[in-house]
Design an enzyme around this catalytic site. Structure first.
Site, PDB file in Angstrom:
ATOM      1  N   THR A  43      -1.900  -0.063  -0.703  1.00  8.53           N
ATOM      2  CA  THR A  43      -2.313  -0.831  -1.115  1.00  8.53           C
ATOM      3  C   THR A  43      -1.732  -1.915  -0.789  1.00  8.53           C
ATOM      4  O   THR A  43      -1.102  -2.753   0.159  1.00  8.53           O
ATOM      5  CB  THR A  43      -2.628  -0.868  -3.037  1.00  8.53           C
ATOM      6  OG1 THR A  43      -1.776  -1.532  -3.348  1.00  8.53           O
ATOM      7  CG2 THR A  43      -3.143   0.270  -3.420  1.00  8.53           C
ATOM      8  N   ILE A 107       2.157  -1.780  -4.612  1.00  5.41           N
ATOM      9  CA  ILE A 107       1.109  -2.333  -4.723  1.00  5.41           C
ATOM     10  C   ILE A 107       2.396  -4.384  -4.193  1.00  5.41           C
ATOM     11  O   ILE A 107       3.579  -3.673  -4.137  1.00  5.41           O
ATOM     12  CB  ILE A 107       1.259  -3.063  -6.042  1.00  5.41           C
ATOM     13  CG1 ILE A 107       0.581  -4.406  -6.668  1.00  5.41           C
ATOM     14  CG2 ILE A 107       2.689  -2.824  -6.822  1.00  5.41           C
ATOM     15  CD1 ILE A 107       0.085  -4.254  -7.772  1.00  5.41           C
ATOM     16  N   ILE A 138       7.342  -1.738  -4.378  1.00  2.00           N
ATOM     17  CA  ILE A 138       6.357  -2.785  -4.306  1.00  2.00           C
ATOM     18  C   ILE A 138       6.594  -3.467  -2.762  1.00  2.00           C
ATOM     19  O   ILE A 138       7.562  -3.754  -2.852  1.00  2.00           O
ATOM     20  CB  ILE A 138       7.342  -4.532  -5.417  1.00  2.00           C
ATOM     21  CG1 ILE A 138       7.975  -3.666  -6.535  1.00  2.00           C
ATOM     22  CG2 ILE A 138       7.016  -5.444  -5.433  1.00  2.00           C
ATOM     23  CD1 ILE A 138       6.445  -3.588  -7.675  1.00  2.00           C
ATOM     24  N   LYS A 139       5.283  -4.425  -2.310  1.00  2.00           N
ATOM     25  CA  LYS A 139       5.258  -4.577  -1.625  1.00  2.00           C
ATOM     26  C   LYS A 139       6.169  -5.145  -0.768  1.00  2.00           C
ATOM     27  O   LYS A 139       5.420  -6.339  -1.376  1.00  2.00           O
ATOM     28  CB  LYS A 139       4.132  -4.282  -0.759  1.00  2.00           C
ATOM     29  CG  LYS A 139       3.772  -2.984  -0.332  1.00  2.00           C
ATOM     30  CD  LYS A 139       2.577  -2.203   0.065  1.00  2.00           C
ATOM     31  CE  LYS A 139       2.186  -2.296   1.685  1.00  2.00           C
ATOM     32  NZ  LYS A 139       0.884  -2.194   1.934  1.00  2.00           N
ATOM     33  N   ILE A 140       6.625  -5.303   0.244  1.00  2.00           N
ATOM     34  CA  ILE A 140       7.211  -7.434   0.444  1.00  2.00           C
ATOM     35  C   ILE A 140       7.152  -7.444   1.861  1.00  2.00           C
ATOM     36  O   ILE A 140       7.860  -6.244   2.887  1.00  2.00           O
ATOM     37  CB  ILE A 140       8.769  -7.442   0.456  1.00  2.00           C
ATOM     38  CG1 ILE A 140       8.888  -6.974  -1.403  1.00  2.00           C
ATOM     39  CG2 ILE A 140       8.724  -8.770   0.115  1.00  2.00           C
ATOM     40  CD1 ILE A 140      10.645  -7.511  -2.163  1.00  2.00           C
TER      41      ILE A 140
END
Length: 361
Positions: A43, A107, A138-140
């Protein structure tokens, strides 16, 4: 055995680049998992902006959040987290069967804080804790301000999807951030076998930007190179993966290698094959996250032809050199794409917050 299965045999698994409450509640996502061999979901702010700004699927939760006096920021994350948790549960069996490599749902942290290392890390930790599913990622973003947060999050045992990578130079920095993070995690006493990571390398946006510049140059040589940069650049990223990370020798025992993930793989130019960024970027230890239209195009075309990544470094270097000789300034191209990539996500996030403020008012 379908074309997505053939792609997996070549080494590239398929994740869906989309998520919404409608997909979950109608059974659409479960059906895609069952019939299209999709083994994960990604996402981003634009995806959630599109999902939450239309239809009625979120109305009941918005009403509850409104009654509780929730701010727009918190409301957006409450709804995003609920969707990610539900998707994680749908992928739980795949996660278990793959040993944690797949069955993943990503996310993203707030794109507005991408240059604030401490804020990015704090939100990554909060999302990891709040989603509370082992198969969340976790998208960074791979911006200079966020790369230290990537290392720090991995060091705390958080699985990370490093996103918005456009250049091989930046990708090498991501590899180093990953290696440092996993080694720190080992030193911190974490079970490194449970930490997984992907590096999201963007493809089609490069062709869009380079093709525009080639058209402006207008020479026969320049026009003949349109549609070549995206595949060549991505193949060089894969060569960097093979050179610096694939063998795992820089990682502690038991650690998982960070896989390259090909993102933005829906073609933007209708003159190009809709499967261009899939069939030409297939190879061991990779992920391709596709919009559903691209997945359907791959299934319909059934033209996967094995590993098209390994052994392509020299040819790709020649293509990039020809593009440079034609007048393409790649330093400027990559700077533009990284800046615009963050700006687009910030704009999508702000539009979503404005819409949510209106609905909560």
């Amino acid at each position: 055995m379908n074309a997505i299965d053939s792609l997996a045999q070549a080494g590239t698994v398929t994740w869906l680049d989309d998520l919404s409450r409608d997909r979950i509640e109608t059974g659409n996502l479960a059906d895609i998992i069952a019939t299209k061999s999709v083994v994960g979901v990604t996402t981003n702010p634009a995806i959630f902006a599109a999902a939450m700004s239309h239809g009625t699927a979120y109305d009941a939760q918005i009403a509850e959040l409104k009654a509780a006096g929730t701010s727009a920021d918190h409301a957006v994350y409450a709804m995003s987290i609920a969707d990610v948790q539900a998707a994680c549960d749908l992928f739980a069996d795949i996660y278990a069967a793959s040993g944690g490599k797949d069955g993943r749902v990503s996310i993203e942290v707030d794109p507005r804080i991408s240059e604030d290392t401490d804020a990015t890390l704090a939100q990554a930790k909060e999302l990891w804790r709040t989603v509370n599913r082992p198969n969340v990622m976790i998208k960074i973003p791979a911006t200079p301000g966020s790369l230290p947060a990537v290392t720090a999050a991995l060091a705390e045992g958080i699985s990370v999807n490093v996103t918005l990578i456009f250049s091989v130079v930046r990708y090498r920095e991501v590899i180093n951030a990953f290696i440092d993070g996993i080694n720190q995690a080992k030193a911190n006493g974490k079970d490194v076998s449970t930490i997984h990571s992907v590096a999201s390398f963007f493809v089609s946006r490069l062709d869009t930007e380079v093709d525009k510049r080639l058209a402006a140059i207008g020479t026969e040589e320049a026009l003949a190179l349109q549609g070549k940069a995206g595949v060549a650049n991505t193949r060089l990223a894969y060569a960097a993966f093979l050179e610096h990370l694939a063998d795992g020798t820089k990682l502690p025992a038991g650690a998982n290698v960070q896989r390259p993930l090909w993102a933005s793989t829906g073609v933007k130019n209708p003159d190009y094959s809709p499967t261009l960024y899939v069939t030409e970027l297939a190879g061991p230890n990779t992920v391709n996250t596709m919009p559903e239209a691209t997945i359907d195009a791959v299934l319909a075309a059934d033209n996967v032809h094995g590993d098209t990544l390994t052994g392509t470094k020299a040819e790709s270097e020649a293509t990039m050199a020809a593009l440079t000789a034609a007048g393409i300034n790649f330093d400027d191209v990559f700077d533009t794409l990284e800046r615009e990539g963050v700006e687009k996500f910030v704009a999508a996030w702000q539009d979503l917050l404005d819409s949510m403020n209106a609905r909560l008012a």
